[in-house]
Design a protein around this motif. Structure first.
Motif, PDB file in Angstrom:
ATOM      1  N   GLY A  98      42.966  75.403  57.324  1.00  0.00           N
ATOM      2  CA  GLY A  98      42.671  74.193  56.557  1.00  0.00           C
ATOM      3  C   GLY A  98      41.272  74.099  55.984  1.00  0.00           C
ATOM      4  O   GLY A  98      40.933  73.104  55.329  1.00  0.00           O
ATOM      5  N   SER A 114      45.195  73.278  44.416  1.00  0.00           N
ATOM      6  CA  SER A 114      46.276  72.380  44.813  1.00  0.00           C
ATOM      7  C   SER A 114      45.809  71.490  45.959  1.00  0.00           C
ATOM      8  O   SER A 114      45.184  71.966  46.910  1.00  0.00           O
ATOM      9  CB  SER A 114      47.490  73.209  45.254  1.00  0.00           C
ATOM     10  OG  SER A 114      48.393  72.373  45.925  1.00  0.00           O
ATOM     11  N   ASP A 157      32.214  68.720  47.972  1.00  0.00           N
ATOM     12  CA  ASP A 157      32.455  67.426  47.311  1.00  0.00           C
ATOM     13  C   ASP A 157      32.546  66.279  48.326  1.00  0.00           C
ATOM     14  O   ASP A 157      32.396  65.112  47.958  1.00  0.00           O
ATOM     15  CB  ASP A 157      33.741  67.493  46.466  1.00  0.00           C
ATOM     16  CG  ASP A 157      34.927  68.017  47.257  1.00  0.00           C
ATOM     17  OD1 ASP A 157      34.933  69.223  47.594  1.00  0.00           O
ATOM     18  OD2 ASP A 157      35.835  67.233  47.566  1.00  0.00           O
ATOM     19  N   SER A 212      42.307  78.222  48.912  1.00  0.00           N
ATOM     20  CA  SER A 212      41.841  77.477  47.731  1.00  0.00           C
ATOM     21  C   SER A 212      40.673  78.188  47.053  1.00  0.00           C
ATOM     22  O   SER A 212      40.606  78.251  45.823  1.00  0.00           O
ATOM     23  CB  SER A 212      41.404  76.063  48.130  1.00  0.00           C
ATOM     24  OG  SER A 212      42.462  75.372  48.725  1.00  0.00           O
ATOM     25  N   LYS A 216      40.315  78.491  52.640  1.00  0.00           N
ATOM     26  CA  LYS A 216      40.235  79.930  52.306  1.00  0.00           C
ATOM     27  C   LYS A 216      41.090  80.263  51.082  1.00  0.00           C
ATOM     28  O   LYS A 216      40.632  80.862  50.112  1.00  0.00           O
ATOM     29  CB  LYS A 216      40.712  80.781  53.504  1.00  0.00           C
ATOM     30  CG  LYS A 216      39.883  80.605  54.755  1.00  0.00           C
ATOM     31  CD  LYS A 216      40.408  81.441  55.895  1.00  0.00           C
ATOM     32  CE  LYS A 216      41.785  81.016  56.404  1.00  0.00           C
ATOM     33  NZ  LYS A 216      41.829  79.647  56.937  1.00  0.00           N
TER      34      LYS A 216
HETATM   35  P1  GDP Z   1      43.207  77.476  54.376  1.00  0.00           P
HETATM   36  O1  GDP Z   1      44.180  77.159  55.457  1.00  0.00           O
HETATM   37  O2  GDP Z   1      41.841  77.742  54.934  1.00  0.00           O
HETATM   38  O3  GDP Z   1      43.669  78.573  53.450  1.00  0.00           O
HETATM   39  O4  GDP Z   1      43.031  76.130  53.519  1.00  0.00           O
HETATM   40  P2  GDP Z   1      43.667  75.727  52.081  1.00  0.00           P
HETATM   41  O5  GDP Z   1      43.017  76.483  50.994  1.00  0.00           O
HETATM   42  O6  GDP Z   1      45.141  75.810  52.175  1.00  0.00           O
HETATM   43  O7  GDP Z   1      43.184  74.205  51.969  1.00  0.00           O
HETATM   44  C1  GDP Z   1      43.473  73.249  52.985  1.00  0.00           C
HETATM   45  C2  GDP Z   1      43.413  71.846  52.408  1.00  0.00           C
HETATM   46  O8  GDP Z   1      42.077  71.540  52.029  1.00  0.00           O
HETATM   47  C3  GDP Z   1      44.284  71.667  51.151  1.00  0.00           C
HETATM   48  O9  GDP Z   1      44.880  70.380  51.202  1.00  0.00           O
HETATM   49  C4  GDP Z   1      43.281  71.740  50.009  1.00  0.00           C
HETATM   50  O10 GDP Z   1      43.687  70.961  48.903  1.00  0.00           O
HETATM   51  C5  GDP Z   1      42.020  71.155  50.657  1.00  0.00           C
HETATM   52  N1  GDP Z   1      40.775  71.707  50.098  1.00  0.00           N
HETATM   53  C6  GDP Z   1      40.464  73.004  49.931  1.00  0.00           C
HETATM   54  N2  GDP Z   1      39.247  73.143  49.373  1.00  0.00           N
HETATM   55  C7  GDP Z   1      38.775  71.888  49.193  1.00  0.00           C
HETATM   56  C8  GDP Z   1      37.532  71.360  48.658  1.00  0.00           C
HETATM   57  O11 GDP Z   1      36.625  72.062  48.224  1.00  0.00           O
HETATM   58  N3  GDP Z   1      37.414  69.990  48.661  1.00  0.00           N
HETATM   59  C9  GDP Z   1      38.394  69.166  49.118  1.00  0.00           C
HETATM   60  N4  GDP Z   1      38.162  67.848  49.049  1.00  0.00           N
HETATM   61  N5  GDP Z   1      39.550  69.630  49.606  1.00  0.00           N
HETATM   62  C10 GDP Z   1      39.751  70.969  49.656  1.00  0.00           C
END
Ligand code: GDP
Length: 181
Positions: free
Chosen positions: A14, A30, A109, A19, A17
């Motif tokens: 979460g 997304s 942000d 993103s 990564k």
């Molecule tokens: P991962 O599990 O590390 O790959 O995380 P994800 O890329 O799936 O992102 C997890 C959640 O955090 C999603 O709901 C994204 O929309 C949100 N998210 C990712 N990057 C950002 C960011 O820079 N700002 C905000 N506010 N939300 C983010």
């Protein structure tokens, strides 16, 4: 001639990564969270200082990191609002000094909710851990290219100094996706 460089992106579930990687490669973001369950490999091509590099970017699931030993460089991501995600990074920053590690504080942000001032984290990471430090927002594409540029710059400089054999010259080009940094 193209050089290939593998980069593993590691961090708690979460933190952003996927993103960060998708924003870098596809300019896409997304809000919907879809947990990464298995490792996923992206293969973008980038141009840095007039040289082309083929990257192998490994999206490593946070709850199933396994052993990721052979990467040329590591990006350790945490969420600047989540202290547990920083602890996750802390416990995994044990790479050898030969391999570049960039610690990335994502979700800039939301910085009003951060758990530690930027300066304090930056000093800890750079001075004590001897890693690079960048903050970014995958959501707003802020400093995303910069962080890859920074890591690639360190990795290439180090490889040149050490004449690293794992960064090898190849003939084939993949021109479908290419970011000029
Ligand atoms: P991962 O599990 O590390 O790959 O995380 P994800 O890329 O799936 O992102 C997890 C959640 O955090 C999603 O709901 C994204 O929309 C949100 N998210 C990712 N990057 C950002 C960011 O820079 N700002 C905000 N506010 N939300 C983010």
């Amino acid at each position: 001639m193209v050089e290939t460089l593998s980069i593993a992106v590691i961090g708690a579930p979460g933190v952003g990564k996927t993103s960060i990687i998708r924003q870098f490669i596809y300019n896409d973001f997304s809000e919907v969270y879809t947990p990464t369950r298995t490792r996923y490999v992206y293969r973008p091509s980038v141009i840095l200082n007039g040289n082309m590099y083929e990257l192998k970017v490994l999206d490593v699931p946070g709850n199933n990191p396994g052993g990721v030993r052979n990467a040329n460089a590591y990006i350790l991501v945490y969420d600047i609002c989540c202290v547990e995600s920083f602890e996750y990074v802390k416990s995994r920053r044990c790479g050898s000094s030969e391999v570049p590690i960039l610690v990335v504080g994502n979700k800039r942000d939301l910085q009003r909710q951060r758990f530690m001032p930027r300066r304090a984290v930056s000093v800890l990471v750079k001075k004590t851990w001897k890693c690079g430090y960048v903050e970014c927002s995958a959501k707003f594409n802020w400093h995303v290219v910069l962080l890859f540029k920074e890591l690639l710059g360190i990795a290439v400089a180090r490889a040149m100094r050490q004449n690293h054999t794992s960064i090898r010259l190849q003939g084939a080009l993949q021109r479908n996706r290419c970011t000029v940094m």
